[in-house]
Design a protein around this motif. Structure first.
Motif, PDB file in Angstrom:
ATOM      1  N   LEU A 338     -23.515  42.398 123.434  1.00  0.00           N
ATOM      2  CA  LEU A 338     -24.378  41.764 122.576  1.00  0.00           C
ATOM      3  C   LEU A 338     -25.519  42.529 121.989  1.00  0.00           C
ATOM      4  O   LEU A 338     -25.875  42.377 120.883  1.00  0.00           O
ATOM      5  N   LEU A 339     -26.076  43.260 122.878  1.00  0.00           N
ATOM      6  CA  LEU A 339     -27.201  44.144 122.655  1.00  0.00           C
ATOM      7  C   LEU A 339     -26.743  45.056 121.483  1.00  0.00           C
ATOM      8  O   LEU A 339     -27.322  45.307 120.339  1.00  0.00           O
ATOM      9  N   LYS A 340     -25.423  45.630 121.508  1.00  0.00           N
ATOM     10  CA  LYS A 340     -25.093  46.691 120.559  1.00  0.00           C
ATOM     11  C   LYS A 340     -24.783  45.844 119.350  1.00  0.00           C
ATOM     12  O   LYS A 340     -25.060  46.552 118.147  1.00  0.00           O
ATOM     13  N   ASP A 341     -24.347  44.621 119.188  1.00  0.00           N
ATOM     14  CA  ASP A 341     -24.070  43.843 117.977  1.00  0.00           C
ATOM     15  C   ASP A 341     -25.388  43.723 117.260  1.00  0.00           C
ATOM     16  O   ASP A 341     -25.361  43.411 116.144  1.00  0.00           O
ATOM     17  N   HIS A 342     -26.498  43.669 118.072  1.00  0.00           N
ATOM     18  CA  HIS A 342     -27.893  43.493 117.363  1.00  0.00           C
ATOM     19  C   HIS A 342     -28.804  44.844 117.194  1.00  0.00           C
ATOM     20  O   HIS A 342     -29.827  44.801 117.203  1.00  0.00           O
ATOM     21  N   GLN A 343     -27.952  45.832 117.392  1.00  0.00           N
ATOM     22  CA  GLN A 343     -28.655  47.249 117.079  1.00  0.00           C
ATOM     23  C   GLN A 343     -29.638  47.401 118.100  1.00  0.00           C
ATOM     24  O   GLN A 343     -30.587  48.171 117.788  1.00  0.00           O
ATOM     25  N   VAL A 344     -29.370  47.097 119.406  1.00  0.00           N
ATOM     26  CA  VAL A 344     -30.383  47.467 120.306  1.00  0.00           C
ATOM     27  C   VAL A 344     -29.638  48.629 121.264  1.00  0.00           C
ATOM     28  O   VAL A 344     -28.668  48.699 121.797  1.00  0.00           O
ATOM     29  N   TYR A 345     -30.502  49.900 121.340  1.00  0.00           N
ATOM     30  CA  TYR A 345     -29.830  50.912 121.569  1.00  0.00           C
ATOM     31  C   TYR A 345     -30.207  51.169 123.342  1.00  0.00           C
ATOM     32  O   TYR A 345     -31.694  50.879 123.473  1.00  0.00           O
ATOM     33  N   PHE A 346     -29.429  51.237 124.298  1.00  0.00           N
ATOM     34  CA  PHE A 346     -29.766  51.354 125.727  1.00  0.00           C
ATOM     35  C   PHE A 346     -28.787  52.324 126.268  1.00  0.00           C
ATOM     36  O   PHE A 346     -27.733  52.960 125.668  1.00  0.00           O
ATOM     37  N   SER A 347     -28.885  52.455 127.680  1.00  0.00           N
ATOM     38  CA  SER A 347     -27.565  53.169 128.555  1.00  0.00           C
ATOM     39  C   SER A 347     -27.393  52.127 129.691  1.00  0.00           C
ATOM     40  O   SER A 347     -28.006  51.071 129.831  1.00  0.00           O
ATOM     41  N   MET A 348     -26.224  52.498 130.261  1.00  0.00           N
ATOM     42  CA  MET A 348     -25.794  52.092 131.450  1.00  0.00           C
ATOM     43  C   MET A 348     -25.609  53.227 132.592  1.00  0.00           C
ATOM     44  O   MET A 348     -25.213  54.123 132.352  1.00  0.00           O
ATOM     45  N   SER A 349     -26.124  52.603 133.738  1.00  0.00           N
ATOM     46  CA  SER A 349     -26.013  53.519 134.937  1.00  0.00           C
ATOM     47  C   SER A 349     -25.069  52.827 135.770  1.00  0.00           C
ATOM     48  O   SER A 349     -24.901  51.618 136.256  1.00  0.00           O
ATOM     49  N   PHE A 350     -24.056  53.561 136.591  1.00  0.00           N
ATOM     50  CA  PHE A 350     -23.307  53.284 137.516  1.00  0.00           C
ATOM     51  C   PHE A 350     -23.159  53.744 138.844  1.00  0.00           C
ATOM     52  O   PHE A 350     -23.912  54.513 139.058  1.00  0.00           O
ATOM     53  N   ARG A 351     -22.586  52.965 139.717  1.00  0.00           N
ATOM     54  CA  ARG A 351     -22.555  53.466 141.152  1.00  0.00           C
ATOM     55  C   ARG A 351     -22.461  55.039 141.367  1.00  0.00           C
ATOM     56  O   ARG A 351     -23.214  55.760 142.100  1.00  0.00           O
ATOM     57  N   ASP A 352     -21.532  55.627 140.596  1.00  0.00           N
ATOM     58  CA  ASP A 352     -21.369  57.274 140.797  1.00  0.00           C
ATOM     59  C   ASP A 352     -22.554  57.914 140.527  1.00  0.00           C
ATOM     60  O   ASP A 352     -22.695  59.040 140.883  1.00  0.00           O
ATOM     61  N   PHE A 353     -23.539  57.408 139.657  1.00  0.00           N
ATOM     62  CA  PHE A 353     -24.575  58.191 139.079  1.00  0.00           C
ATOM     63  C   PHE A 353     -25.874  57.955 140.338  1.00  0.00           C
ATOM     64  O   PHE A 353     -26.349  59.194 140.303  1.00  0.00           O
ATOM     65  N   ALA A 354     -25.640  57.112 141.211  1.00  0.00           N
ATOM     66  CA  ALA A 354     -26.639  56.990 142.181  1.00  0.00           C
ATOM     67  C   ALA A 354     -26.245  56.004 143.430  1.00  0.00           C
ATOM     68  O   ALA A 354     -26.607  55.106 143.812  1.00  0.00           O
ATOM     69  N   ARG A 355     -25.273  56.866 144.258  1.00  0.00           N
ATOM     70  CA  ARG A 355     -24.424  56.307 145.157  1.00  0.00           C
ATOM     71  C   ARG A 355     -25.424  55.786 146.322  1.00  0.00           C
ATOM     72  O   ARG A 355     -24.923  54.451 146.590  1.00  0.00           O
ATOM     73  N   ILE A 356     -26.287  56.179 146.720  1.00  0.00           N
ATOM     74  CA  ILE A 356     -26.934  55.762 147.713  1.00  0.00           C
ATOM     75  C   ILE A 356     -27.744  54.345 147.468  1.00  0.00           C
ATOM     76  O   ILE A 356     -27.955  53.558 148.008  1.00  0.00           O
ATOM     77  N   ASP A 357     -28.473  54.599 146.264  1.00  0.00           N
ATOM     78  CA  ASP A 357     -29.180  53.512 145.755  1.00  0.00           C
ATOM     79  C   ASP A 357     -28.685  52.422 145.619  1.00  0.00           C
ATOM     80  O   ASP A 357     -28.821  51.166 145.903  1.00  0.00           O
TER      81      ASP A 357
END
Length: 389
Positions: A338-357
């Motif tokens: 939905l955000l991409k369709d409206h030209q909103v730029y962002f990132s996603m973070s996944f469990r492997d990026f910050a396992r403990i947190d």
């Protein structure tokens, strides 16, 4: 600050809502122009001749970085990234089997992998300080760990990449000085976003990148090296003719400045681009940027709390321009689309990026927004309307 002028000087603002400065931000037009002009001249004059002609412009990097971090130019080294700077700093520490690195649960993935590599190769130990219930670092427990383990190095991340937490870096610095322990600070998300003063923090090393909130080119980084480290004659495991003079068949003399942590070969165009990005920040004033960013994020967080089905996941007394959330009323990937369709730029973070947190929060992934001072309240309001769709 004149936000309208800043946006005019940032071409990428025109056709999108850019909320990914924690990833790789939009550079000011002056950065692009200086780099392109240099590269065009380099194609004609050749790399060596042009670099000699632009010696003063290249040196400006050290001056501008020193202004931003409140140190001397001699304490600044140029690197290819924050991780590159981190590796050069950490390999300057003479670790032995049984030595301890004291860190936290909220350190950056690449830093944690470095610790694990040292553990496997050299037999060091990794001790991670815990957080209070509100997400803040437990400073009392941190000091107890310092007394108990007498670490060789304290290494923390000022602002984690996966959440809005801001670590109490000045308080950690006071504890490190009290027990005379080396202190390495990863400030890749904080430099350019908020005030970062190495004198107040009291760190021995600080690493930063050009591509995030500094708004510089990719493939650039900054390493701050304290006078203490220089006086101790510490040097990275591998150095070259930038870092030392070959004085005899079997002898060398280290450079007297932080340049001992540099390699000779680099991209002068990128270095000039980073210098221009730093100069742009210094021209606006980091205090002004800090204040604007703080006000922007206070509004954004309060507004997002009212979005139905949206759950914020940032903890801590102090919060940065990094904001993470999930959605209950639709799959996270659908929200991302939905955000991409409206030209909103962002990132996603996944469990492997910050396992403990993420294990503590029981999260597999989050959407990450990271606005900066070229963003406006109107853009954030539009983003909220999209999420309410």
């Amino acid at each position: 600050m004149d936000t309208d002028l800043i946006r005019q000087q940032t071409k990428g603002c025109a056709d999108k809502i850019f909320l990914n400065s924690a990833g790789s931000s939009l550079v000011p037009q002056s950065v692009t122009e200086k780099m392109l002009a240099y590269l065009q001249m380099e194609a004609i004059d050749g790399g060596y001749a042009l670099a000699a002609r632009f010696e003063n412009e290249i040196k400006e990097f050290y001056v501008q970085a020193a202004i931003l971090l409140n140190c001397a130019p001699e304490n600044i080294a140029y690197t290819a990234s924050s991780t590159d700077a981190y590796a050069r700093a950490i390999t300057a520490v003479d670790f032995k089997a049984g030595d301890v690195i004291l860190t936290t649960d909220d350190d950056y993935i690449s830093n944690q992998l470095s610790f694990l590599s040292l553990k496997e190769r050299l037999g060091i130990s990794i001790v991670r300080a815990k957080n209070l219930a509100n997400g803040d670092l437990d400073l009392d427990f941190f000091e107890k760990l310092m007394i108990r383990h007498r670490p060789k190095l304290v290494a923390i991340t000022h602002m984690p990449t996966n959440s809005g937490l801001v670590q109490p870096v000045e308080e950690v610095g006071r504890i490190c000085r009290k027990y005379d322990v080396l202190y390495l600070l990863d400030a890749c998300q904080s430099v350019g976003q908020r005030i970062v003063d190495v004198q107040k923090i009291g760190c021995d090393f600080l690493t930063a990148t050009g591509r995030k909130f500094v708004r510089g080119p990719r493939g650039t980084g900054i390493l701050y090296v304290s006078d203490k480290i220089l006086d101790m004659q510490l040097v990275p495991l591998i150095f070259d003719m930038q870092g030392a003079e070959w004085t005899g068949d079997d002898s060398y003399k280290l450079a007297g400045t932080a340049k001992r942590f540099e390699f000779w070969e680099c991209s002068p165009a990128a270095k000039i681009g980073l210098a221009e990005a730093l100069k742009y920040i210094n021209g606006l004033g980091i205090k002004n940027i800090d204040q604007y960013n703080n006000e922007l994020m206070q509004y954004f967080r309060k507004a997002l709390e009212k979005v139905d089905g949206l759950e914020l996941h940032d903890q801590g007394t102090l919060l940065s321009n990094i904001l993470t959330f999930t959605t209950k009323n639709r799959p996270l990937q659908d929200t991302a689309q939905l955000l991409k369709d409206h030209q909103v730029y962002f990132s996603m973070s996944f469990r492997d990026f910050a396992r403990i947190d993420f294990n503590k929060k029981n999260l597999d992934g989050v959407i990450r927004f990271s606005p900066h001072y070229f963003n406006t309240i109107q853009e954030l309001e539009k983003t909220i309307d999209i999420l309410n769709y």
